[in-house]
Design an enzyme around this catalytic site. Structure first.
Site, PDB file in Angstrom:
ATOM      1  N   CYS A  22      20.613 -11.238  26.581  1.00 57.60           N
ATOM      2  CA  CYS A  22      20.829 -11.174  25.319  1.00 57.60           C
ATOM      3  C   CYS A  22      22.024 -11.973  24.590  1.00 57.60           C
ATOM      4  CB  CYS A  22      20.893  -9.786  24.610  1.00 57.60           C
ATOM      5  SG  CYS A  22      21.026  -9.698  22.957  1.00 57.60           S
ATOM      6  N   ASP A  33      23.843 -11.477  22.450  1.00 51.72           N
ATOM      7  CA  ASP A  33      24.956 -10.561  21.843  1.00 51.72           C
ATOM      8  C   ASP A  33      26.425 -10.919  22.432  1.00 51.72           C
ATOM      9  OD1 ASP A  33      25.078  -7.679  20.414  1.00 51.72           O
ATOM     10  OD2 ASP A  33      27.014  -8.246  21.677  1.00 51.72           O
ATOM     11  N   HIS A  62      20.951  -4.756  26.742  1.00 54.51           N
ATOM     12  CA  HIS A  62      22.186  -4.033  26.834  1.00 54.51           C
ATOM     13  C   HIS A  62      22.170  -2.821  25.898  1.00 54.51           C
ATOM     14  CE1 HIS A  62      23.526  -5.684  22.744  1.00 54.51           C
ATOM     15  NE2 HIS A  62      22.382  -6.614  23.180  1.00 54.51           N
ATOM     16  N   CYS A  75      21.660  -2.816  20.946  1.00 62.22           N
ATOM     17  CA  CYS A  75      21.074  -4.258  20.837  1.00 62.22           C
ATOM     18  C   CYS A  75      20.571  -4.223  19.287  1.00 62.22           C
ATOM     19  CB  CYS A  75      20.228  -4.538  21.715  1.00 62.22           C
ATOM     20  SG  CYS A  75      19.389  -6.322  21.464  1.00 62.22           S
TER      21      CYS A  75
HETATM   22 ZN    ZN Z   1      21.232  -7.557  22.030  1.00 65.94          ZN
END
Ligand code: ZN
Length: 517
Positions: free
Chosen positions: A176, A178, A245, A256
């Site tokens: 991801c 993030d 995550h 997430c």
């Molecule tokens: Zn994420």
């Protein structure tokens, strides 16, 4: 960061110089064990167990990574206090000189003369200076990580060879986007960036299947044409990894964002993409069996991973995984050999999961070795967070320093340092960019600070004209960002840095149009 522990960790391990004792799978001795990144030295004799309690922890690597984290984040954290001191200087004829001296002493670089020269009229433009310093800290981080990357060339080759020993001729990983997963390779998995064939982050780990099918084709073509890294008739596979995550302490709020902090949705979406990718290869080329899938989850509070173990047919399941936080707890106090055996036992136990997680048996031997090594490498990172943050990061939520738009700075591998928006046009990535701006309204605008946006694309110098086209693209995207948020950019609250870079990791950064817009 618990700075005292960081210093102590460095001091205690400073004498260790023996080459990395890599994570070796117990019971299945490796021809070439998987080298852990930054693991340049083993724990020195007499090192205290207080700072790295686990027998399999690479304490020297932990010390080096702590230094890296401290120095990179320290450069960003020094900016506001330095600018506050500059704002307090008398605005007389000596102001530019005194401000430069202060910047050199506290930040280590100069401020733009033009901004300081006009400061006597209405005071220094602190927003412009903040953006300048943030981009300066970013460029210093890129330089630091690039140097590190070049030093890891041999380790990266060893890791690629290890993948091949495990039966994988290419490894394509999509985490991801993030910011809390930004340190995935260097910290959480302890693997060199350049050992992966492909590495690209997507919001919610929702990777682009068409792009990945092209990556697959490129890897297979290279095998046919050049026999690299394995010949076309070798029975090796293409490994696709997705990484989602969760947040153990605030699962409903700090998970997430792309999946509404819903763990089940994050897992199901990643599984769906992985299966669609394999299906696409199967439908187009009738060789889906040559593709292996792996799903990894990260608890961004602790950096502990869970690995969803494929069954004997390579199928993944949301409910069948090895929880490394549990492995860490279960193996505390054991000897290194006992702990390695316990890791393999955990993989076997996961494969035997009954009920919803039931599968058709253990994955193939190469996959088991890979999983074991990833788990063992991650034990060092769990211990790292334990030693420096008492087992849980203080910034469980967002604490990014800048927004990264475009291809991102893949060399910079550090947690919570940037919000990444992967886009080709602002129209296409508008929703994702809006989320970033919203996050930074809370992080920066609330404090009166502007939002630094680094617009960065990579080009392929092998392709004639690619650099020029990429520079045009950078300008176009930066202008479109300004047009999307006219109020912010008009007030100097949104400042872009424009840059391009050649494709190979570690290539020099090239600023476009003097850098900022
Ligand atoms: Zn994420």
């Amino acid at each position: 960061m618990n700075t005292r522990n960081a210093y102590a960790l460095r001091a205690r391990t400073a004498t260790g110089t023996r080459p990395a004792a890599a994570a070796v799978a117990a019971g299945t001795p490796l021809a070439r064990p998987l080298p852990a990144v930054g693991g340049g030295a083993a724990a020195p004799a007499g090192a205290s167990s207080a700072l790295g309690s686990h027998a399999l922890t690479d304490r020297a690597a932990n010390a080096r990574l702590a230094y890296c984290e401290e120095s990179v984040k320290g450069r960003f954290d020094a900016i506001v206090p330095a600018l506050q001191a500059i704002a307090g200087l008398p605005r007389d004829a000596d102001f530019p000189e005194r401000a430069q001296a202060l910047a050199q002493a506290r930040l280590g670089y100069a401020l733009p003369e033009s901004v300081l020269a006009s400061a006597w009229i209405a005071g220094p433009d602190l927003r412009a200076l903040f953006a300048h310093c943030t981009f300066g800290a970013l460029r210093a981080a890129i330089a630091q990580f690039t140097q590190d990357l070049l030093a890891q060339r041999e380790t990266a080759r060893d890791a690629s060879n290890f993948f091949l020993d495990c039966g994988f001729h290419a490894v394509d990983i999509s985490p991801c986007a993030d910011g809390r997963l930004k340190g995935l390779l260097r910290y959480i998995l302890r693997l060199p960036l350049s050992s992966f064939t492909w590495h690209k982050a997507y919001a919610g780990a929702l990777f682009d299947i068409e792009t990945d099918v092209r990556h697959w084709m490129a890897a297979e073509l290279r095998r046919y044409r050049e026999g690299v890294p394995s010949t076309a008739d070798a029975n090796t596979r293409y490994l696709k990894v997705a990484v989602y995550h969760i947040s153990g302490s605030a699962p409903g709020q700090e998970g997430c964002a792309a999946h509404g902090s819903n763990e089940h949705r994050a897992i199901d979406a990643a599984l769906e993409r992985l299966n669609q990718f394999r299906q696409a290869i199967e439908n187009s080329f009738c060789c889906g069996a040559g593709t292996d899938l792996l799903l990894i989850g990260v608890d961004t509070d602790t950096d502990a991973i869970r690995i969803h173990t494929p069954d004997a047919e390579g199928a993944l399941n949301a409910y069948r995984y090895v929880d490394n936080a549990q492995v860490f707890r279960d193996t505390q106090g054991l000897s290194a050999d006992q702990a390695r055996l316990a890791v393999h036992e955990a993989i076997r136990a996961a494969a035997a999961t009954a009920g919803w997680g039931a599968g058709t048996g253990e994955p193939h031997e190469g996959m088991r070795r890979l999983i074991a090594n990833l788990l063992i490498n991650n034990l060092s990172q769990i211990d790292y967070v334990q030693a420096l943050y008492d087992g849980c990061y203080p910034d469980v939520g967002h604490a990014e320093r800048y927004i990264s738009v475009g291809d991102g700075f893949e060399e910079v591998q550090l947690r919570n340092i940037s919000y990444y928006s992967h886009l080709h046009t602002v129209e296409e990535g508008a929703a994702h960019l809006d989320v970033g701006i919203k996050i930074f309204k809370g992080l920066n605008l609330k404090r009166g600070l502007p939002i630094p946006v680094a617009v960065h694309y990579r080009y392929d110098s092998q392709v004639p004209g690619a650099r020029e086209r990429t520079i045009e693209k950078v300008r176009r995207v930066a202008a479109a960002i300004g047009a999307r948020y006219p109020d912010l950019s008009g007030q100097g609250l949104l400042i872009c840095q424009l840059s391009v870079q050649d494709r190979p990791a570690g290539s020099p950064l090239e600023l476009v149009d003097g850098g900022t817009l």
